[in-house]
Design a protein around this motif. Structure first.
Motif, PDB file in Angstrom:
ATOM      1  N   ILE A  80       4.956  10.049  -9.981  1.00 22.30           N
ATOM      2  CA  ILE A  80       4.808  11.458  -9.636  1.00 22.30           C
ATOM      3  C   ILE A  80       4.079  12.156 -10.786  1.00 22.30           C
ATOM      4  CG2 ILE A  80       6.053  13.598  -9.137  1.00 22.30           C
ATOM      5  CD1 ILE A  80       8.230  11.888  -7.917  1.00 22.30           C
ATOM      6  N   CYS A  81       3.113  13.046 -10.450  1.00 25.34           N
ATOM      7  CA  CYS A  81       2.365  13.814 -11.442  1.00 25.34           C
ATOM      8  C   CYS A  81       3.301  14.799 -12.117  1.00 25.34           C
ATOM      9  CB  CYS A  81       1.201  14.554 -10.755  1.00 25.34           C
ATOM     10  SG  CYS A  81       0.269  15.590 -11.904  1.00 25.34           S
ATOM     11  N   CYS A 135       1.888  18.789 -11.098  1.00 28.19           N
ATOM     12  CA  CYS A 135       2.040  19.393  -9.776  1.00 28.19           C
ATOM     13  C   CYS A 135       3.059  18.702  -8.882  1.00 28.19           C
ATOM     14  CB  CYS A 135       0.697  19.470  -9.052  1.00 28.19           C
ATOM     15  SG  CYS A 135      -0.013  17.853  -8.669  1.00 28.19           S
ATOM     16  N   GLY A 136       3.541  17.532  -9.241  1.00 28.33           N
ATOM     17  CA  GLY A 136       4.530  16.814  -8.463  1.00 28.33           C
ATOM     18  C   GLY A 136       3.937  15.994  -7.336  1.00 28.33           C
ATOM     19  N   ASN A 137       2.647  15.856  -7.299  1.00 30.95           N
ATOM     20  CA  ASN A 137       1.975  15.042  -6.295  1.00 30.95           C
ATOM     21  C   ASN A 137       2.280  13.571  -6.562  1.00 30.95           C
ATOM     22  OD1 ASN A 137       0.322  14.351  -4.171  1.00 30.95           O
ATOM     23  ND2 ASN A 137      -1.567  14.464  -5.414  1.00 30.95           N
ATOM     24  N   GLU A 138       2.347  12.794  -5.499  1.00 27.11           N
ATOM     25  CA  GLU A 138       2.628  11.370  -5.649  1.00 27.11           C
ATOM     26  C   GLU A 138       1.334  10.658  -6.050  1.00 27.11           C
ATOM     27  OE1 GLU A 138       4.661   7.799  -3.187  1.00 27.11           O
ATOM     28  OE2 GLU A 138       5.217   9.834  -2.692  1.00 27.11           O
ATOM     29  N   LEU A 139       1.424   9.755  -7.071  1.00 26.75           N
ATOM     30  CA  LEU A 139       0.255   9.030  -7.609  1.00 26.75           C
ATOM     31  C   LEU A 139       0.430   7.525  -7.419  1.00 26.75           C
ATOM     32  CD1 LEU A 139      -0.127  10.846 -11.059  1.00 26.75           C
ATOM     33  CD2 LEU A 139      -1.475  11.254  -9.002  1.00 26.75           C
ATOM     34  N   ASP A 159      -3.830   5.000 -10.737  1.00 30.35           N
ATOM     35  CA  ASP A 159      -4.579   6.258 -10.864  1.00 30.35           C
ATOM     36  C   ASP A 159      -4.494   6.784 -12.296  1.00 30.35           C
ATOM     37  OD1 ASP A 159      -5.295   6.214  -8.239  1.00 30.35           O
ATOM     38  OD2 ASP A 159      -3.694   7.596  -7.571  1.00 30.35           O
ATOM     39  N   CYS A 168      -4.555  12.751 -11.624  1.00 31.75           N
ATOM     40  CA  CYS A 168      -3.938  13.262 -10.386  1.00 31.75           C
ATOM     41  C   CYS A 168      -5.048  13.714  -9.445  1.00 31.75           C
ATOM     42  CB  CYS A 168      -2.993  14.431 -10.696  1.00 31.75           C
ATOM     43  SG  CYS A 168      -2.272  15.182  -9.215  1.00 31.75           S
ATOM     44  N   ALA A 208      -4.733  15.806  -7.006  1.00 32.12           N
ATOM     45  CA  ALA A 208      -4.555  17.200  -6.589  1.00 32.12           C
ATOM     46  C   ALA A 208      -4.938  18.159  -7.708  1.00 32.12           C
ATOM     47  CB  ALA A 208      -3.113  17.436  -6.160  1.00 32.12           C
ATOM     48  N   CYS A 209      -4.367  17.971  -8.911  1.00 32.58           N
ATOM     49  CA  CYS A 209      -4.609  18.933  -9.992  1.00 32.58           C
ATOM     50  C   CYS A 209      -5.554  18.417 -11.076  1.00 32.58           C
ATOM     51  CB  CYS A 209      -3.289  19.379 -10.598  1.00 32.58           C
ATOM     52  SG  CYS A 209      -2.445  18.081 -11.518  1.00 32.58           S
ATOM     53  N   ASN A 228      -2.846  10.881 -15.919  1.00 34.91           N
ATOM     54  CA  ASN A 228      -1.631  10.114 -15.635  1.00 34.91           C
ATOM     55  C   ASN A 228      -1.275   9.340 -16.891  1.00 34.91           C
ATOM     56  OD1 ASN A 228       0.462   8.641 -14.620  1.00 34.91           O
ATOM     57  ND2 ASN A 228      -0.737   7.649 -12.995  1.00 34.91           N
TER      58      ASN A 228
END
Length: 174
Positions: free
Chosen positions: A2-3, A6-10, A14, A17, A19-20, A24
């Motif tokens: 998880i980033c 922003c909490g986006n799943e990675l 990767d 991230c 999204a943002c 990582n």
């Protein structure tokens, strides 16, 4: 994974991230670590490791270390017995002669062949033949010049004069 931003799943591979765009940290740490879990072993021994000697074989020197000379081998910087050092004339070993001594020998037998050709023709033939033989052996190693060439010529002349005297002596008796 998880980033952290922003909490986006990675995905585990990767680096950033999606999204943002935050880096990582887990993927960066994985790339910094070596890829292989076990070190690759080389077939050849390393230079630091001592070489184990097997029975019946001579010891192999390690790189960078001086070796002790074996029996009969010269040490570096020291001449072998009978070997000349730089700047010193070559001394012949027992039973060997220098070029000048060999040329002098040819000349001596040539002179003896010429002298004895007039006194005792049989000895003139013998000494002339010896002078020619020595000149032939001399010419195998050195160029036939100087004393050696003169001795060969005198040997031939002594041989011819001896034969002429012997023929004239035989004709005088008949």
């Amino acid at each position: 994974m998880i980033c952290k931003q922003c909490g986006n799943e990675l995905a585990p591979n990767d680096k950033f991230c999606g999204a943002c765009g935050a880096p990582n940290d887990a993927a960066a740490n994985q790339s910094a670590q070596p890829r292989y879990e076990q070190p690759v072993q080389s077939e050849q021994p390393r230079y630091e490791q001592p070489i184990q000697q097997q029975y019946g074989q001579p010891a192999q020197p390690q790189y960078g270390q001086p070796t002790q000379p074996q029996y009969g081998q010269p040490q570096y910087g020291q001449p072998q017995y009978g070997q000349p050092q730089y700047g010193q004339p070559v001394q012949p070993q027992y039973g060997q002669y220098t070029q000048d001594q060999l040329a002098g020998s040819v000349l001596k037998f040539g002179i003896l062949g010429l002298v004895f050709s007039m006194l005792i023709p049989l000895l003139g033939i013998i000494f002339g033949a010896i002078a020619m033989s020595k000149a032939k052996n001399y010419a195998l190693t050195y160029p036939l010049v100087g004393k050696a060439k003169t001795g060969r010529i005198l040997g031939i002349v002594g041989l011819v004069v001896s034969i002429v005297w012997i023929v004239l002596g035989i004709l005088a008796v008949l």
